[in-house]
Design a protein around this motif. Structure first.
Motif, short mmCIF file in Angstrom:
data_model
loop_
_atom_site.label_atom_id
_atom_site.label_comp_id
_atom_site.label_asym_id
_atom_site.label_seq_id
_atom_site.Cartn_x
_atom_site.Cartn_y
_atom_site.Cartn_z
N PRO A 35 -10.05 1.11 -6.12
CA PRO A 35 -8.78 0.63 -5.58
C PRO A 35 -8.53 1.17 -4.18
CG PRO A 35 -8.41 2.16 -7.41
CD PRO A 35 -9.88 2.05 -7.22
N ALA A 36 -7.86 0.36 -3.34
CA ALA A 36 -7.55 0.79 -1.98
C ALA A 36 -6.60 1.97 -2.02
CB ALA A 36 -6.93 -0.36 -1.22
N THR A 37 -6.79 2.92 -1.11
CA THR A 37 -5.93 4.10 -1.10
C THR A 37 -4.86 3.99 -0.04
OG1 THR A 37 -7.57 5.11 0.33
CG2 THR A 37 -7.67 5.68 -2.00
N ARG A 38 -4.96 3.02 0.85
CA ARG A 38 -3.94 2.80 1.86
C ARG A 38 -3.77 1.29 2.01
NH1 ARG A 38 -5.95 2.21 7.12
NH2 ARG A 38 -4.26 3.41 8.02
N PRO A 39 -2.64 0.85 2.63
CA PRO A 39 -2.46 -0.59 2.75
C PRO A 39 -3.68 -1.26 3.36
CG PRO A 39 -0.51 0.59 3.50
CD PRO A 39 -1.55 1.62 3.21
N VAL A 40 -4.01 -2.43 2.85
CA VAL A 40 -5.19 -3.14 3.33
C VAL A 40 -5.08 -3.39 4.83
CG1 VAL A 40 -6.49 -5.29 3.12
CG2 VAL A 40 -5.48 -4.25 1.09
N SER A 41 -3.90 -3.84 5.27
CA SER A 41 -3.68 -4.14 6.69
C SER A 41 -2.19 -4.21 6.94
CB SER A 41 -4.33 -5.48 7.06
OG SER A 41 -3.60 -6.54 6.47
N GLY A 42 -1.83 -4.18 8.22
CA GLY A 42 -0.42 -4.35 8.58
C GLY A 42 0.12 -5.70 8.12
N TRP A 43 -0.78 -6.67 7.95
CA TRP A 43 -0.35 -8.00 7.51
C TRP A 43 0.20 -7.96 6.09
CZ3 TRP A 43 0.31 -10.61 11.58
CH2 TRP A 43 -0.65 -10.76 12.57
N PHE A 44 -0.43 -7.17 5.24
CA PHE A 44 0.06 -7.08 3.85
C PHE A 44 1.47 -6.51 3.82
CE2 PHE A 44 -4.12 -8.13 2.50
CZ PHE A 44 -4.02 -8.52 1.19
N ALA A 45 1.65 -5.41 4.61
CA ALA A 45 2.99 -4.80 4.66
C ALA A 45 3.99 -5.82 5.21
CB ALA A 45 2.94 -3.56 5.54
N ALA A 46 3.60 -6.55 6.26
CA ALA A 46 4.53 -7.52 6.87
C ALA A 46 4.84 -8.67 5.91
CB ALA A 46 3.92 -8.06 8.16
N ALA A 47 3.91 -8.96 5.01
CA ALA A 47 4.14 -10.04 4.04
C ALA A 47 5.02 -9.54 2.89
CB ALA A 47 2.81 -10.57 3.51
N GLY A 48 5.39 -8.27 2.94
CA GLY A 48 6.34 -7.75 1.95
C GLY A 48 5.67 -7.12 0.75
N ASP A 49 4.36 -6.99 0.76
CA ASP A 49 3.67 -6.40 -0.38
C ASP A 49 2.46 -5.61 0.13
OD1 ASP A 49 3.27 -5.81 -2.97
OD2 ASP A 49 2.85 -7.84 -3.64
N ALA A 50 2.73 -4.36 0.55
CA ALA A 50 1.68 -3.58 1.20
C ALA A 50 0.50 -3.34 0.26
CB ALA A 50 2.25 -2.25 1.68
N MET A 51 0.77 -3.13 -1.01
CA MET A 51 -0.29 -2.85 -1.98
C MET A 51 -0.06 -3.70 -3.23
SD MET A 51 -2.29 -0.42 -0.79
CE MET A 51 -2.98 0.39 -2.22
N PRO A 52 -0.39 -5.00 -3.20
CA PRO A 52 -0.10 -5.84 -4.36
C PRO A 52 -0.83 -5.35 -5.60
CG PRO A 52 -1.25 -7.08 -2.63
CD PRO A 52 -1.13 -5.68 -2.15
N ALA A 53 -0.16 -5.41 -6.74
CA ALA A 53 -0.82 -5.03 -8.00
C ALA A 53 -1.86 -6.10 -8.32
CB ALA A 53 0.22 -4.94 -9.11
N PRO A 54 -3.06 -5.68 -8.75
CA PRO A 54 -4.08 -6.69 -9.04
C PRO A 54 -3.70 -7.55 -10.25
CG PRO A 54 -4.97 -4.44 -9.25
CD PRO A 54 -3.52 -4.31 -8.94
#
Ligand code: FAD
Length: 478
Positions: free
Chosen positions: A2-21
């Protein structure tokens, strides 16, 4: 992992920095088509297959979450252009084939836009075209050569052409901007929002997506059990950490991560690219810059930068970073090196000067492109093995993955169409050239990158074109 940090600034900007799989695969399964990789390629392929034939049982297997790879990290340029040398397409498909491919990728921008509208995907779609800008004499000369080469065998879309310094400034005020080439064949998107929205559209279309599931091996059909166009049996398979999926067709859609699959280490080199997203710019700064058309922008450096103006008034800018990691490692979950981030910030300053002085960087990340040895992307499906693949888009896969998905949907259903006749379709049996083994791969890729950087320094110091720049470009395959 699993990713340990947000995938990208785009994920955070889309409102879900670390979506649950989504839930993983729940044991062995049998399907018509098993697609490995939940980026744009895998998702478009699943979407197009289900739309073409809703009776097909389609499963997407994603190791992390959909959009975890380049699809959730890119510059958001949906460009009607394909990587690769036009001479390659002419050699394979003749002038008519090359022209057909050019038209097909050009039309793909509108095609993606149509799906975005039809599926109601909120991804900040804006069809503002694209600008390649030159700020120095050397950059202008290079841009003229590039444009002349690219246009030698293509019909220009309406409105595409040169802007002089004044014309450029009327659109966007680039420091010392001398000239620019404008093309309508590009739209801007929020990449992670497109990937996540597309995954939801794939599920609505009736395909299944499992996440947190790693494909360990893609097994071709045993000899003598060919799929004959995908109609008899389920002889190919994908071994995962949650069970084995048997399928009529297995699709490899792993792009910059392909080297991690057994037998594919030298198929595609994972080349790094780094991006930053600024804090929102205030109205004064935007008034100074202009850029109301929100065109995507490419600067003229040898190690170029690519930019977009985001829907919420930030600038997203990317450039080269750590170009390649030993042994084709595709891991880019660490923070990009501070020097790389500083280099991209300097690139932004070089373009907009005082108008961006003091603007903060809100996020920085990096990811990998999939680069084939001949720098030419491809699509392929072999009925004898049941294995299909698409990719090798270099840095131009956002639109190209849609064209690939539509093409795979035809190939896997055994249809011969205008798409399956395009010269980027690799016939079964023709094995694309592989990368050199290490240490040659590391030395070659890092060496060319370092050379480009050095040539750019010399060019900027002297303020005029140099032989070194031409040599660097030639070495990097341009
Ligand atoms: C920083 C950056 C900027 C870019 N900018 C642009 C741009 O502006 N315009 C443009 O056209 N292109 C751009 N590109 C390229 C573009 O993003 C890619 O070509 C495109 O997203 C590729 O999509 P894909 O689905 O083939 O690969 P990916 O999006 O990388 O998807 C591959 C997926 O496979 C999964 N996977 C890998 N191994 C396994 C396994 N063993 N089992 C299961 N799943 C697995 C990964 O987790 C990943 O989700 C950029 C790329 C980067 C990195």
């Amino acid at each position: 992992m699993p990713a340990t940090r947000p995938v990208s600034g785009w994920f955070a900007a889309a409102g879900d920095a670390m979506p649950a799989p989504r839930p993983p695969l729940d044991g062995d399964a049998t399907v018509d088509v098993c697609i490995v990789g939940g980026g744009y390629t895998g998702l478009w392929t699943a979407y197009e297959l289900r739309r073409a034939d809703p009776s097909l049982d389609v499963l997407v297997v994603e190791r992390e979450v959909c959009g975890f790879g380049a699809s959730g990290r890119n510059g958001g340029w949906v460009q009607g252009h394909l990587a690769g040398d036009p001479r390659t397409w002419r050699r394979r498909g003749g002038p008519a084939g090359a022209a057909a491919l050019e038209r097909a990728i050009g039309a793909t921008v509108d095609e993606v836009g149509a799906v975005v509208t039809r599926e109601g995907i909120a991804c900040d779609w804006h069809a503002g075209g694209t600008l390649m800008v030159a700020q120095t004499e050397a950059e202008e000369r290079r841009l003229r050569t590039l444009v002349a080469g690219a246009n030698a065998h293509r019909d220009l879309p309406e409105g595409e052409g040169w802007l002089d310094a004044e014309g450029l400034a009327a659109r966007v005020r680039v420091r010392g901007g001398r000239r620019a080439w404008w093309s309508p064949l590009c739209a801007r998107v929020q990449p992670a929002a497109l990937a996540r929205g597309l995954a939801a559209a794939v599920e609505r279309a009736g395909a299944r997506i499992v996440e947190g599931t790693t494909a360990l091996e893609l097994r071709p059909a045993p000899r003598g059990r060919a799929t004959a166009g995908g109609r008899d049996g389920h002889p190919a398979s994908v071994v995962t950490d949650h069970g084995t999926v048997r399928a009529r067709w297995v699709v490899r859609a792993t792009e910059g991560y392909t080297a991690g699959l057994p037998g594919s280490r030298r198929a595609l080199a994972p080349i790094g690219s780094t991006m930053i997203l600024t804090e929102p710019l205030g109205a004064d700064r935007w008034a100074a810059i202009g850029w109301d058309g929100a065109e995507t922008i490419l600067d003229g450096g040898l190690l170029y930068h690519y930019l977009q103006r985001t829907a919420d008034g930030r600038i997203a800018i990317g450039g080269r970073g750590v170009p390649y990691r030993w042994g084709s490692s595709s891991a880019r979950e660490d923070a990009p090196p501070a020097a790389t981030i500083a280099g991209i910030e300097a690139g932004l300053g070089r373009l907009f000067g005082d108008a961006v002085a003091g603007v903060g960087t809100a996020a920085a990340w990096h990811g990998v492109l999939g680069v084939p040895r001949d720098w030419s992307p491809g699509v392929s499906a072999d009925p004898a093995t049941g294995i299909a693949w698409a990719g090798g888009y270099v840095g131009e896969g956002v639109a190209a993955s849609n064209l690939a998905g539509r093409t795979l949907a035809d190939l896997l259903r055994g249809e011969r169409t205008a798409l399956t006749a395009l010269p980027w379709v690799v016939p079964p049996g023709r094995r694309p050239r592989r990368w050199e083994p290490e240490p040659l791969r590391w030395l070659g890729i890092r060496g060319v990158h370092a050379f480009l950087g050095a040539a750019q320094e010399v060019e900027r110091r002297r303020g005029r074109p140099t032989r070194l720049s031409d040599l660097a470009l030639a070495l990097s395959g341009h």
